[in-house]
Design a protein around this motif. Structure first.
Motif, short mmCIF file in Angstrom:
data_model
loop_
_atom_site.label_atom_id
_atom_site.label_comp_id
_atom_site.label_asym_id
_atom_site.label_seq_id
_atom_site.Cartn_x
_atom_site.Cartn_y
_atom_site.Cartn_z
N ALA A 115 16.87 37.85 7.82
CA ALA A 115 18.29 37.83 8.20
C ALA A 115 19.08 36.95 7.24
O ALA A 115 18.66 35.84 6.92
N TYR A 118 20.68 36.33 13.87
CA TYR A 118 20.73 36.65 15.31
C TYR A 118 20.09 35.45 16.00
O TYR A 118 18.89 35.22 15.88
N LYS A 173 21.52 35.21 22.86
CA LYS A 173 21.75 36.55 23.43
C LYS A 173 22.91 36.47 24.42
O LYS A 173 22.98 35.52 25.20
N GLN A 197 18.85 42.65 25.99
CA GLN A 197 18.64 42.37 24.57
C GLN A 197 19.94 42.60 23.79
O GLN A 197 19.94 43.24 22.74
N SER A 210 11.97 43.70 20.55
CA SER A 210 12.33 42.52 19.75
C SER A 210 13.63 42.84 19.04
O SER A 210 13.73 43.85 18.34
N GLY A 211 14.63 41.98 19.24
CA GLY A 211 15.98 42.26 18.73
C GLY A 211 15.99 42.58 17.24
O GLY A 211 16.55 43.60 16.81
N SER A 212 15.34 41.73 16.45
CA SER A 212 15.41 41.89 15.00
C SER A 212 14.76 43.19 14.52
O SER A 212 14.98 43.63 13.39
N ARG A 214 16.83 46.17 13.00
CA ARG A 214 17.30 46.15 11.60
C ARG A 214 16.24 46.67 10.64
O ARG A 214 16.51 46.82 9.46
N SER A 228 11.90 34.11 20.94
CA SER A 228 12.43 34.65 22.20
C SER A 228 12.81 33.53 23.16
O SER A 228 13.85 33.58 23.81
N HIS A 288 15.96 31.58 21.65
CA HIS A 288 17.25 32.26 21.84
C HIS A 288 17.95 31.81 23.12
O HIS A 288 19.17 31.68 23.16
N ASP A 313 14.11 31.06 8.54
CA ASP A 313 14.04 31.69 9.86
C ASP A 313 13.64 30.64 10.90
O ASP A 313 13.78 29.46 10.65
C1 DP6 Z 1 15.51 33.48 13.64
O1 DP6 Z 1 14.06 39.25 17.12
O2 DP6 Z 1 12.21 37.55 17.13
O3 DP6 Z 1 14.47 35.53 12.99
O4 DP6 Z 1 14.75 39.54 20.36
O5 DP6 Z 1 13.63 37.62 21.46
O6 DP6 Z 1 12.27 39.23 20.10
P1 DP6 Z 1 13.62 38.56 20.29
O7 DP6 Z 1 13.84 37.62 19.03
P2 DP6 Z 1 13.61 37.90 17.49
O8 DP6 Z 1 14.60 36.79 16.87
C2 DP6 Z 1 14.75 36.65 15.49
C3 DP6 Z 1 15.44 35.37 15.19
C4 DP6 Z 1 15.56 35.00 13.73
C5 DP6 Z 1 16.89 35.45 13.15
C6 DP6 Z 1 17.04 36.92 12.83
O9 DP6 Z 1 16.05 37.60 12.49
O10 DP6 Z 1 18.19 37.38 12.86
#
Ligand code: DP6
Length: 336
Positions: free
Chosen positions: A15, A19, A22, A28, A150-152, A155, A203, A206, A293
């Motif tokens: 990233a 992100y 939440k 999510q 998983s949010g990321s 992408r 997770s 967040h 990260d």
């Molecule tokens: C710091 O996607 O691992 O990498 O949605 O809870 O599974 P969940 O979290 P995740 O969070 C990634 C956080 C990060 C920043 C980013 O990749 O944007």
């Protein structure tokens, strides 16, 4: 007759605009928009086939059904059965990463993207992307489903540079490609500072973001930083993008550090390397910038021309690193 094996390979991503936090954890739905670069070498390969019993293998080892990793995957499978309105069936799943475990590359993005793609392909008996499209399953739909795991991961469905827009609600959030990999051949040299297991998962982390007194100010400043990053990406201007990458990473870590109890992923060595990278840049003209990260390791972002000089300095400093660069999106195929 042996069951067809559906093989998906999905990239990880780093990233640029993070992100973190939440707006709705159950849905999510992220608190803010994010931007990322898809990686070429850090990928997860996952195969899924129908089977007489449910089995889950990670890097060649069979996981027990009690294993937290297997349980997370099983929860995601249950969600996918639901989305496709399919009766749950037994699946044999094998997954492995092309990068070492605990090296600071989040495997959840590539892992959830590959698991989603291979499982949906298997359930719909779709041997290719074209076949998925013919059955009404778009890349954006798969990205949206993967995000629930998983949010990321949402992408990781496109190569190059990707945006994930929070929009007005979970139903309208969406990930989409900005520029393909050929647009700008950026390198990501992952400097391995510590490979100790994470103190707290992303997770869990967040969920603490809203407790930080710095979080609302961060959210109000992000649209301006996003616009500036998009402009730097469009014009391939590293001297504009680089400082934004560093501000963004340090701001995310300041959110983590300003909750109670503080989440401190950074180590004294991380700080020392930050100083070193800035010194190389300011005193020796080495055009390299960092992002970080949820861990202590630095992702060093540079153009290919600066890479040899960076690697020779890292070698002189006895550092350990993994080489990566902007890459392409996921692939799908089958095997008998
Ligand atoms: C710091 O996607 O691992 O990498 O949605 O809870 O599974 P969940 O979290 P995740 O969070 C990634 C956080 C990060 C920043 C980013 O990749 O944007």
């Amino acid at each position: 007759m042996a069951a067809t094996v559906y093989l998906a390979e999905a990239p990880s991503n780093i990233a640029f605009l993070k992100y973190w936090g939440k707006a709705d954890a159950a849905a999510q739905w992220p608190a803010n928009d994010s931007l990322s670069m898809t990686l070429r070498n850090a990928r997860t390969e996952t195969s899924v086939q129908r089977s007489a019993q449910s089995e889950f293998y990670f890097n060649g080892h069979k996981l027990s059904s009690q294993d937290p990793f297997a349980q997370k995957a099983m929860r995601h499978l249950a969600f996918l059965f639901d989305m496709l309105e399919e009766t749950p069936i037994h699946l044999r799943i094998e997954t492995k990463n092309t990068f070492p475990d605990s090296c600071g590359i989040a495997s959840s993005a590539s892992g959830m993207a590959a698991l989603t793609l291979a499982t949906v392909a298997c359930l719909l008996e779709a041997p290719s992307w074209d076949s998925l499209t013919e059955q009404g399953i778009s890349r954006a739909q798969l990205a949206s489903w993967a995000r629930k795991g998983s949010g990321s991961a949402c992408r990781s469905f496109w190569g190059g540079f990707v945006a994930w827009e929070a929009a007005a609600g979970p139903a309208s959030q969406r990930a989409y490609p900005l520029f393909p990999a050929e647009h700008w051949r950026l390198c990501d040299i992952l400097l391995l500072i510590s490979i100790a297991p994470k103190i707290i998962s992303s997770s869990q982390g967040h969920l603490t973001a809203w407790d930080s007194p710095l979080f609302l100010p961060r959210l109000s400043g992000l649209p301006t930083r996003k616009r500036a990053m998009l402009e730097a990406l469009a014009t391939q201007d590293l001297s504009q993008l680089g400082p934004l990458l560093e501000q963004e990473a340090l701001e995310m870590h300041s959110i983590m550090l300003s909750v109670e109890p503080p989440i401190c992923y950074l180590t004294a060595d991380t700080s020392a390397w930050i100083v070193q990278v800035r010194r190389w840049r300011q005193e020796e003209g080495l055009e390299v910038y960092f992002t970080i990260d949820a861990g202590p390791n630095l992702h060093l972002i540079c153009e290919p021309a600066a890479k040899p000089a960076l690697l020779s300095r890292l070698a002189q400093a006895n550092a350990q690193w993994l080489e990566d660069e902007v890459g392409t999106g996921p692939t799908l195929c089958t095997r008998r």
